[in-house]
Structures are given as C-alpha cells and as structure tokens.
Design a protein around this motif. Sequence first.
Motif, PDB file in Angstrom:
ATOM      1  N   VAL A   1       0.821  -1.217   0.000  1.00  0.00           N
ATOM      2  CA  VAL A   1       0.000   0.000   0.000  1.00  0.00           C
ATOM      3  C   VAL A   1       0.855   1.268   0.000  1.00  0.00           C
ATOM      4  N   GLN A   2       1.898   1.292   0.808  1.00  0.00           N
ATOM      5  CA  GLN A   2       2.681   2.522   0.989  1.00  0.00           C
ATOM      6  C   GLN A   2       3.989   2.543   0.202  1.00  0.00           C
ATOM      7  N   GLY A   3       4.359   1.420  -0.369  1.00  0.00           N
ATOM      8  CA  GLY A   3       5.619   1.383  -1.096  1.00  0.00           C
ATOM      9  C   GLY A   3       6.805   1.383  -0.140  1.00  0.00           C
ATOM     10  N   LEU A   4       7.852   2.122  -0.474  1.00  0.00           N
ATOM     11  CA  LEU A   4       9.057   2.199   0.350  1.00  0.00           C
ATOM     12  C   LEU A   4       8.994   3.452   1.208  1.00  0.00           C
TER      13      LEU A   4
ATOM     14  N   PHE B   1      20.664  -2.051  -1.434  1.00  0.00           N
ATOM     15  CA  PHE B   1      19.710  -2.622  -0.498  1.00  0.00           C
ATOM     16  C   PHE B   1      20.038  -4.068  -0.170  1.00  0.00           C
TER      17      PHE B   1
ATOM     18  N   TYR C   1      14.511   2.984  -9.291  1.00  0.00           N
ATOM     19  CA  TYR C   1      14.991   1.715  -8.757  1.00  0.00           C
ATOM     20  C   TYR C   1      14.064   0.604  -9.247  1.00  0.00           C
TER      21      TYR C   1
ATOM     22  N   GLN D   1      12.919  -3.568  -8.679  1.00  0.00           N
ATOM     23  CA  GLN D   1      12.968  -4.718  -7.780  1.00  0.00           C
ATOM     24  C   GLN D   1      12.286  -5.909  -8.456  1.00  0.00           C
TER      25      GLN D   1
ATOM     26  N   PRO E   1      15.799  -4.223  -4.102  1.00  0.00           N
ATOM     27  CA  PRO E   1      15.740  -3.105  -5.051  1.00  0.00           C
ATOM     28  C   PRO E   1      17.147  -2.695  -5.463  1.00  0.00           C
TER      29      PRO E   1
ATOM     30  N   LEU F   1       8.909  -4.543 -10.065  1.00  0.00           N
ATOM     31  CA  LEU F   1       8.364  -3.384  -9.354  1.00  0.00           C
ATOM     32  C   LEU F   1       9.332  -2.232  -9.561  1.00  0.00           C
TER      33      LEU F   1
ATOM     34  N   TYR G   1      10.340   1.761  -8.723  1.00  0.00           N
ATOM     35  CA  TYR G   1      10.170   2.879  -7.794  1.00  0.00           C
ATOM     36  C   TYR G   1      10.897   4.113  -8.316  1.00  0.00           C
TER      37      TYR G   1
ATOM     38  N   PHE H   1      10.843   7.809  -1.701  1.00  0.00           N
ATOM     39  CA  PHE H   1      10.342   6.970  -2.782  1.00  0.00           C
ATOM     40  C   PHE H   1       8.856   7.171  -3.010  1.00  0.00           C
ATOM     41  N   GLY H   2       8.422   6.897  -4.248  1.00  0.00           N
ATOM     42  CA  GLY H   2       7.010   6.790  -4.542  1.00  0.00           C
ATOM     43  C   GLY H   2       6.491   5.442  -4.095  1.00  0.00           C
ATOM     44  N   LYS H   3       5.205   5.191  -4.355  1.00  0.00           N
ATOM     45  CA  LYS H   3       4.599   3.938  -3.908  1.00  0.00           C
ATOM     46  C   LYS H   3       4.893   2.766  -4.833  1.00  0.00           C
TER      47      LYS H   3
END
Lengths: 112, 113
Positions: free
Chosen positions: A40-43, A103, B36, B38, B44, B87, B89, B103-105
């Motif tokens: 829902v919120q991403g990162l 990451f 980014y 993932q 990511p 995914l 970002y 980051f965005g969602k």
Amino acid sequence: NAGVIQTPRHKVTGKGQEATLWCEPISGHSAVFWYRQTIVQGLEFLTYFRNQAPIDDSGMPKERFSAQMPNQSHSTLKIQSTQPQDSAVYLCASSRGHERLFFGHGTKLSVL
Amino acid sequence: GDSVTQTEGLVTLTEGLPVMLNCTYQSTYSPFLFWYVQHLNEAPKLLLKSFTDNKRPEHQGFHATLHKSSSSFHLQKSSAQLSDSALYYCALSGEGSNAKLTFGKGTKLSVKS
C-alpha cells in the motif's frame, strides 16, 4: 563483496512481543538507511545514520521504534510491543553518501 | 515536504510494446531523481539517476528525462521484454547533505507474451 546482509530473513512475532532486526552494511559505506516496504505505501523512509551518527529519524514511529548503530559493521532496528500493522518487509541499505543505495533482501516481519 | 507520485499501481503490457511509467515530484529545491527496480525475491537496485546537465540517462534499454518545468521523470523503453516484469520505484534525493531518498509507492510492470 557480499552486499548488505540482513538477518533474519523472516521473523514471526506475537502481538505485543519485541522484534529486533539486524543489518550489516557494505564495508566502507558511511551511510546506513532503514526503510519499510508494504504494497500500500511502497518504500517508506524510517531513519538513517552517517558514520554511525543518527542523521534523520523523521520516518520513525516515535513510541515503539528505535534504531541504533553501535559500530560501523552493523545496525539494528528494534520494534517494541509489535502490532499487526507493523507487518511489512524492513529493508536496510547502505551507500557512500550521495550515491546509489545498495539494499539488502530485507526482513519480512509478520505479527500475528 | 518532498513527495513522489507514481500514478499507476499496475501496468500490464504485451511484449514488444513501448513502456512508459509516470513519475512526478514535489520539492522546494532541485533534487536528483532516481529509478529503482525490484525483481521478484530480489533487493531493489538502481536503474537510472538523473544528471545535472540535462543529459538523458540510459540503462538496459530504459531511459528517463528530467523535466524541471513539469517536475517529472518518466521512465521509458521502446520495446518491453518479459524480463522487464518487476516493481519500479521513482525516488528523489534529500536536500543538501541529507542523503536519504524519498520513494514513490511503486509501479508493478507485468509484461506478457
């Protein structure tokens, strides 16, 4: 170079229990970051350290979350009295500063 | 505060068609912008970073152009491949010495044959 190492990969806790997540950054990287990942919120940014000093913790829920970096080779994220809404993947990243973030694979926290 | 908006949560494409993932941002300074990617069960990793001199960064067939006038950094590729399913970002850098990324969602890209 093993990359950023996070342990454990999966953690299951009961509601109200404590969870401690570990991160070993890439050797030589001066900055360490913690993010929370949900669909829902991403990162979501939580906190970051530079040369072991806390720089920005603006994303940390104040009451139950804390992070430390006691030495240059590891950082911990502690969540007290875990709640179901804390269930997420917690990602640690490191960098040399204003460069790319590397990451780890994350710790998937499940609070039952 | 700083923010990144990715309007599509899921983009589904047929292999060979062009890809465009939207990213707009709000900031009181001139940030660097990033994409980014993932892949499933992976961490990511950086795909692209904007340049200061308006050059267009490219990597693995993807490119993005920073448009400061419209505060956008859309990701594009001319022909989608099955392996592009992942995914994505968009993110912006912190102000000054603050190295954190916002980051965005995220946008899930699904490429089908």
